[in-house]
Motif scaffolding. Sequence first.
Motif, PDB file in Angstrom:
ATOM      1  N   LEU A   1       3.315  -3.237  -8.088  1.00 53.42           N
ATOM      2  CA  LEU A   1       3.217  -3.740  -7.183  1.00 53.42           C
ATOM      3  C   LEU A   1       2.600  -3.635  -5.956  1.00 53.42           C
ATOM      4  CD1 LEU A   1       5.699  -6.364  -6.237  1.00 53.42           C
ATOM      5  CD2 LEU A   1       6.957  -4.156  -5.296  1.00 53.42           C
ATOM      6  N   GLY A   2       2.099  -2.126  -5.283  1.00 51.93           N
ATOM      7  CA  GLY A   2       1.269  -1.973  -4.760  1.00 51.93           C
ATOM      8  C   GLY A   2       1.954  -1.493  -3.575  1.00 51.93           C
ATOM      9  N   LEU A   3       3.591  -1.522  -2.962  1.00 52.99           N
ATOM     10  CA  LEU A   3       3.850  -0.748  -2.262  1.00 52.99           C
ATOM     11  C   LEU A   3       4.268   0.523  -2.200  1.00 52.99           C
ATOM     12  CD1 LEU A   3       6.903  -3.461  -2.233  1.00 52.99           C
ATOM     13  CD2 LEU A   3       4.150  -3.725  -0.274  1.00 52.99           C
ATOM     14  N   GLY A   4       3.401   2.122  -3.111  1.00 51.58           N
ATOM     15  CA  GLY A   4       4.144   2.693  -3.386  1.00 51.58           C
ATOM     16  C   GLY A   4       3.376   3.933  -2.021  1.00 51.58           C
ATOM     17  N   LEU A   5       2.122   3.448  -2.343  1.00 54.21           N
ATOM     18  CA  LEU A   5       1.253   4.163  -1.351  1.00 54.21           C
ATOM     19  C   LEU A   5       1.512   3.636  -0.033  1.00 54.21           C
ATOM     20  CD1 LEU A   5      -2.074   5.280  -3.156  1.00 54.21           C
ATOM     21  CD2 LEU A   5       0.497   7.065  -2.901  1.00 54.21           C
ATOM     22  N   ALA A   6       0.955   2.773   0.212  1.00 51.34           N
ATOM     23  CA  ALA A   6       1.323   1.786   1.217  1.00 51.34           C
ATOM     24  C   ALA A   6       2.880   2.854   1.972  1.00 51.34           C
ATOM     25  CB  ALA A   6       2.075   0.881   1.484  1.00 51.34           C
ATOM     26  N   LEU A   7       4.078   2.706   1.498  1.00 48.29           N
ATOM     27  CA  LEU A   7       5.134   3.185   1.721  1.00 48.29           C
ATOM     28  C   LEU A   7       4.921   4.921   2.307  1.00 48.29           C
ATOM     29  CD1 LEU A   7       8.126   1.739   0.460  1.00 48.29           C
ATOM     30  CD2 LEU A   7       7.161   0.902   2.306  1.00 48.29           C
ATOM     31  N   CYS A   8       4.051   4.961   1.610  1.00 42.91           N
ATOM     32  CA  CYS A   8       3.933   6.828   2.382  1.00 42.91           C
ATOM     33  C   CYS A   8       3.091   6.636   2.590  1.00 42.91           C
ATOM     34  CB  CYS A   8       2.852   7.490   0.496  1.00 42.91           C
ATOM     35  SG  CYS A   8       3.844   7.982  -0.706  1.00 42.91           S
ATOM     36  N   ARG A   9       2.279   5.895   3.467  1.00 44.64           N
ATOM     37  CA  ARG A   9       1.405   5.972   4.296  1.00 44.64           C
ATOM     38  C   ARG A   9       3.142   6.039   5.151  1.00 44.64           C
ATOM     39  NH1 ARG A   9      -4.124   2.737   5.961  1.00 44.64           N
ATOM     40  NH2 ARG A   9      -2.840   1.287   6.016  1.00 44.64           N
ATOM     41  N   ILE A  10       3.199   5.350   5.972  1.00 48.12           N
ATOM     42  CA  ILE A  10       4.230   4.702   6.608  1.00 48.12           C
ATOM     43  C   ILE A  10       4.983   6.555   7.286  1.00 48.12           C
ATOM     44  CG2 ILE A  10       6.581   3.516   7.743  1.00 48.12           C
ATOM     45  CD1 ILE A  10       5.317   1.284   5.728  1.00 48.12           C
ATOM     46  N   VAL A  11       5.417   6.782   6.015  1.00 48.58           N
ATOM     47  CA  VAL A  11       5.672   7.515   5.728  1.00 48.58           C
ATOM     48  C   VAL A  11       5.273   8.769   7.042  1.00 48.58           C
ATOM     49  CG1 VAL A  11       7.775   9.363   5.181  1.00 48.58           C
ATOM     50  CG2 VAL A  11       8.023   7.341   4.391  1.00 48.58           C
ATOM     51  N   VAL A  12       4.525   8.896   6.508  1.00 50.65           N
ATOM     52  CA  VAL A  12       3.639  10.560   7.056  1.00 50.65           C
ATOM     53  C   VAL A  12       3.472  10.685   8.318  1.00 50.65           C
ATOM     54  CG1 VAL A  12       1.261  11.854   6.555  1.00 50.65           C
ATOM     55  CG2 VAL A  12       2.541  11.034   4.535  1.00 50.65           C
ATOM     56  N   GLN A  13       2.577   8.757   8.936  1.00 49.40           N
ATOM     57  CA  GLN A  13       2.793   8.047  10.146  1.00 49.40           C
ATOM     58  C   GLN A  13       3.367   8.742  10.713  1.00 49.40           C
ATOM     59  OE1 GLN A  13       1.210   4.577   9.959  1.00 49.40           O
ATOM     60  NE2 GLN A  13      -0.878   5.220   9.101  1.00 49.40           N
ATOM     61  N   ARG A  14       5.050   8.507  10.436  1.00 52.57           N
ATOM     62  CA  ARG A  14       5.757   8.696  11.390  1.00 52.57           C
ATOM     63  C   ARG A  14       6.360  10.214  11.672  1.00 52.57           C
ATOM     64  NH1 ARG A  14      10.427   4.589   8.716  1.00 52.57           N
ATOM     65  NH2 ARG A  14       9.451   3.098   9.451  1.00 52.57           N
ATOM     66  N   HIS A  15       5.803  11.029  10.316  1.00 46.08           N
ATOM     67  CA  HIS A  15       5.638  12.205  10.808  1.00 46.08           C
ATOM     68  C   HIS A  15       4.408  12.811  11.297  1.00 46.08           C
ATOM     69  CE1 HIS A  15       8.839  11.951   7.009  1.00 46.08           C
ATOM     70  NE2 HIS A  15       9.272  13.783   7.352  1.00 46.08           N
TER      71      HIS A  15
END
Length: 625
Positions: free
Chosen positions: A579-593
């Motif tokens: 679907l193409g959402l996995g790494l995008a969500l990973c970047r959101i989480v890492v940026q929140r950190h």
Amino acid sequence: MEAGWPKGGCLLWMGDHLDPAPAAPPVPGLTAPRKRRGVGSWLAPWMALAVLAGTLGITFRVWTQARTSARQEIRAYFDFRARDALSRMTQRLATYEQVLRGVRGLIYASDRVSRREFSAYVASLRLEEHHPGIQGLGYAALVPRAKAGQHVEGIRREGFPGYTLWPAGDRDPLSAIIYLEPFSGRNLRAFGYDMFSEPVRREAMARAWQTGATALSAKVTLVQETGQDVQSGFLMYLPVYAKGGEPGRNLEGWVYVPFRMADFMADVLGERAGDLDIEIYDGDVPGPDTLMYDRDPGHASLLPPPGLGSRQALVFGGHRWTVAIRALPVLEAQMRRDRSIEVLVVGGLGSLLAAVLVWALVQGRERALALAETRKLQVEAQRLHHQGAIGILAKGLAHDFNNLMQSVLSWVYLARLHAEPGGKVAQALDHVEVGSAQARELSERLHLLSDAPDLLDSRGPVAPLLQQAVAEALAGSEVQARFELEAADAVVRFQATQLQAVFTHVTVNAREAMAGQGSLVVSLRRQTFPEGEELPVPAPGSYLHVAFADAGPGIDPALLPLIFDPYVSTKQTFSRKGLGLGLALCRIVVQRHGGAITAESRPGAGTTIHLYLPLAPREGAAGQT
């Protein structure tokens, strides 16, 4: 615009209500974007139709497999029934052999067994009740030719003045049936009969004489037959020796059992073989002359057997029968009582729901693209493009997906009302229900991720969390993980659930890139970025560098800069895996950190994903750990 909606906001359709998207801050000099017409308006129905066709094809394949499975089950059941029938025949012959051994034991235990004692013993066995397949139980004496006259006179003195040895002829030795119980009806015809005069009987009797073991005769017509309802027959012999005798010497006679084949099989099978046609042939060569029993003469010969059939050998008492068994229409009808039609119904409903889901996903993607285009025109929204759009989209998709999963579960409940408990359809519905529950859990996680506050509630090393996530993601595959944990004690602030999800997703991507085989190198080390150079991280400082290096085929250079964008995938678009959402969500989480995530890859040389997490200050100190 109606009152109550915030200015500058756009509307996202969320199934059964509308949520306003947050307004972007105004940027001087920017003009409002032109209203775009995306491809989703015409692509969605075509993709939905494609998914519908594909899932219907899968349903058809599952249906054919269900029918094949049903046929295999009926074949297995037939094989069991055939083995059971053969086993019952063998066991019943062994039971009759034990009856003969009991009679021989009576003879050995007495100096002389009188006719009355023999009759009383056989009566105590209650043959008609316990062994209805036995035509009678008898004793045939061995009579040397020189003592034939003496033998006849002795029997006549017992009250049988018409007794004689028959058939007449000059033979030596002779045998004489002197005891046969019940001594009435058909059995009276065998009194005084010399079985040694008939070649088939003589062969079995001689075999028992020489071996000392039970011997089964070939096909015969019993002398008890009256001309009505004539059946094929066979006899079972057990030799009786003089006391101290041994096989081949000092023979006194034989205890024996005559069988009418149809009566024998009725006793063996009872009502258990109502769905089987059984034919028994004498010896190894089936044919009309060797046919001893045919349970259903109305059906064609079983050699070779049509449909469900088997051909087996039964060996007992030194003699062989060929047993052919075929399923009758009663058994074959069970093949049509499968539940494959229910697979079609449930699969069709599932296909329709999948098509609706794809339509909703494509429409959601179009809405996300429209939102992204709007936010690109606002300078302040450039950095929040990926994070904000995915967050709002995740919330909308979670709501729509929950509605769809509720509908799926409702249909599962209705289908379960018509499914046979414990059957294949019920088991399939169990899998659908479990999968739907997992899908709802996934949507809830996306919803939580879309609006969760930036709360980093844990402080400490991430090495244990990393090792656990990698081990669970690689479980069941042949990929080997190698850890290089130089900074295993480095302390960071993190949210455990979200960070573990990032580790897991990156590991799963690596496992799939290597097709479940190969080696994954996972490393932890400290890294400091000074000021004055181009940085992969948000700000200079000390970071924990987490790297995942796989040995996969690598990523196309043209696609590498886009892999953290939403709906960009190296796998099949909109498939279960891509679907193409996995790494995008990973970047959101890492940026929140407070960190960053990057990737490097060369075709044919694998891919390395880099995660940078800020090191936490020491408690009570200004430095970094």
